[in-house]
Design a protein around this motif. Structure first.
Motif, short mmCIF file in Angstrom:
data_model
loop_
_atom_site.label_atom_id
_atom_site.label_comp_id
_atom_site.label_asym_id
_atom_site.label_seq_id
_atom_site.Cartn_x
_atom_site.Cartn_y
_atom_site.Cartn_z
N LEU A 1 -32.26 -19.30 19.13
CA LEU A 1 -33.04 -20.36 18.49
C LEU A 1 -34.01 -19.88 17.42
N GLU A 2 -34.33 -18.60 17.42
CA GLU A 2 -35.39 -18.10 16.54
C GLU A 2 -34.84 -17.11 15.52
N ASN A 3 -35.45 -17.13 14.34
CA ASN A 3 -35.16 -16.03 13.42
C ASN A 3 -36.22 -14.96 13.63
N GLY A 4 -35.96 -13.77 13.15
CA GLY A 4 -36.84 -12.64 13.40
C GLY A 4 -38.25 -12.82 12.88
N VAL A 5 -38.40 -13.42 11.72
CA VAL A 5 -39.73 -13.59 11.12
C VAL A 5 -40.57 -14.53 11.97
N ASN A 6 -40.01 -15.66 12.36
CA ASN A 6 -40.77 -16.60 13.19
C ASN A 6 -41.15 -15.97 14.53
N CYS A 7 -40.25 -15.19 15.09
CA CYS A 7 -40.52 -14.53 16.36
C CYS A 7 -41.65 -13.50 16.19
N ALA A 8 -41.62 -12.74 15.11
CA ALA A 8 -42.67 -11.75 14.86
C ALA A 8 -44.03 -12.42 14.74
N TYR A 9 -44.10 -13.53 14.01
CA TYR A 9 -45.37 -14.24 13.89
C TYR A 9 -45.83 -14.81 15.23
N ARG A 10 -44.90 -15.31 16.02
CA ARG A 10 -45.26 -15.83 17.34
C ARG A 10 -45.80 -14.70 18.22
N LEU A 11 -45.15 -13.53 18.17
CA LEU A 11 -45.64 -12.39 18.94
C LEU A 11 -47.02 -11.95 18.48
N LEU A 12 -47.25 -11.95 17.17
CA LEU A 12 -48.58 -11.61 16.66
C LEU A 12 -49.63 -12.55 17.21
N ASP A 13 -49.31 -13.85 17.21
CA ASP A 13 -50.25 -14.85 17.73
C ASP A 13 -50.54 -14.65 19.21
N ILE A 14 -49.56 -14.16 19.96
CA ILE A 14 -49.73 -13.94 21.39
C ILE A 14 -50.42 -12.62 21.67
N LEU A 15 -50.06 -11.58 20.93
CA LEU A 15 -50.59 -10.24 21.18
C LEU A 15 -52.03 -10.05 20.71
#
Length: 95
Positions: A45-59
């Motif tokens: 469901l996710e592309n890599g860029v969106n996933c990276a931003y989501r991880l940044l927001d969580i981390l």
């Protein structure tokens, strides 16, 4: 299959970022954290860029400003560059 719970504690200072960097240097810890954080994004469901931003927001907390390079559009806005934290970068590439 045994399910292991874990608590997400966003990084809010350089000391915690350095601890994460050290933790990622251990291959077993790296794989365990990669598996735990894999719930954040679905490969289907996710592309890599969106996933990276989501991880940044969580981390990272919003207060602890950081960017990939340390650059900012606003000269007064000093940010910590993640590029110096090689193991954290590798985590994002493998996640």
């Amino acid at each position: 299959m045994e399910v292991e719970s874990f608590m997400l504690r966003p990084i809010n200072d350089i000391g915690n970022l350095e601890k994460l960097e050290q933790e990622f240097s251990n291959k077993e810890a790296f794989e365990k954290l990669k598996q735990q954080y894999s719930i954040v994004c679905s490969e289907l469901l996710e592309n890599g860029v969106n996933c990276a931003y989501r991880l940044l927001d969580i981390l990272f907390t919003k207060i602890f400003l950081c960017s990939w390079t340390g650059g900012s559009r606003n000269a007064a806005d000093v940010k910590l560059g993640l590029k110096a934290f090689k193991n954290v970068i590798i985590f994002f590439h493998h996640g």
